[in-house]
Design an enzyme around this catalytic site. Sequence first.
Site, PDB file in Angstrom:
ATOM      1  CE  LYS A  56       5.046  11.364  -5.150  1.00 28.02           C
ATOM      2  NZ  LYS A  56       5.920  10.715  -6.096  1.00 28.02           N
ATOM      3  CB  CYS A  57      -0.665   4.703  -1.526  1.00 30.57           C
ATOM      4  SG  CYS A  57      -1.542   3.679  -0.329  1.00 30.57           S
ATOM      5  N   GLY A  58       1.390   2.409  -0.594  1.00 28.55           N
ATOM      6  CA  GLY A  58       1.686   0.985  -0.687  1.00 28.55           C
ATOM      7  C   GLY A  58       0.614   0.225  -1.454  1.00 28.55           C
TER       8      GLY A  58
END
Length: 194
Positions: A70-72
Amino acid sequence: MRKVSQLLLLSLLFWNCQGNSQNDQKNNSKNTNMEKQTIYQYKVEDLTGKSFDFATLRGKKIMVVNTASKCGLTPQYKDLEKIYKENKDNNFVIIGFPANNFGQQEPGTNAEIGAFCERNYGVTFPMMSKISVKGSDMHPLYQFLTQKSKNGVEDSNVEWNFQKYLINEKGELSKVISPQIAPTDEVILNWIKG
């Protein structure tokens, strides 16, 4: 007679000191030539709980990367998979380590992480069980990667998700690559091919 005894005693003391001095020099030499630690001493578990021994990767270049779902930077999975497929037959492997150390961006279980990686990015490179890559509960493998006293090359901090550690064919740390640098960057591709 007394002088002869004293001479013998002095001679023995002299030879004994010489022997100890040479032993000290040998011991000091051993300490300064200590073998650098390698990644091959580490065993971890994969996402399914099976043991994974880094010693099985002798002779290969290895990229170790801490990942998050769930990271950019999560789309880097796509490029990681691309370079893995292009180079896996040329003694290169990527080992992914999910970690929840940054912004709680890897909250899932090992099973959820595996399903996410396969479903969204078709990941086929080896993924290990979720670990901690910084702080007081840092995994021993990451202590090796980040501490010069263990890797013999440099100290580093894991800045964020998708930091890359490049390990040469001898199991030694070669380079540390910032999370923001794409896996397909020339620096990495040249290292893989070089």
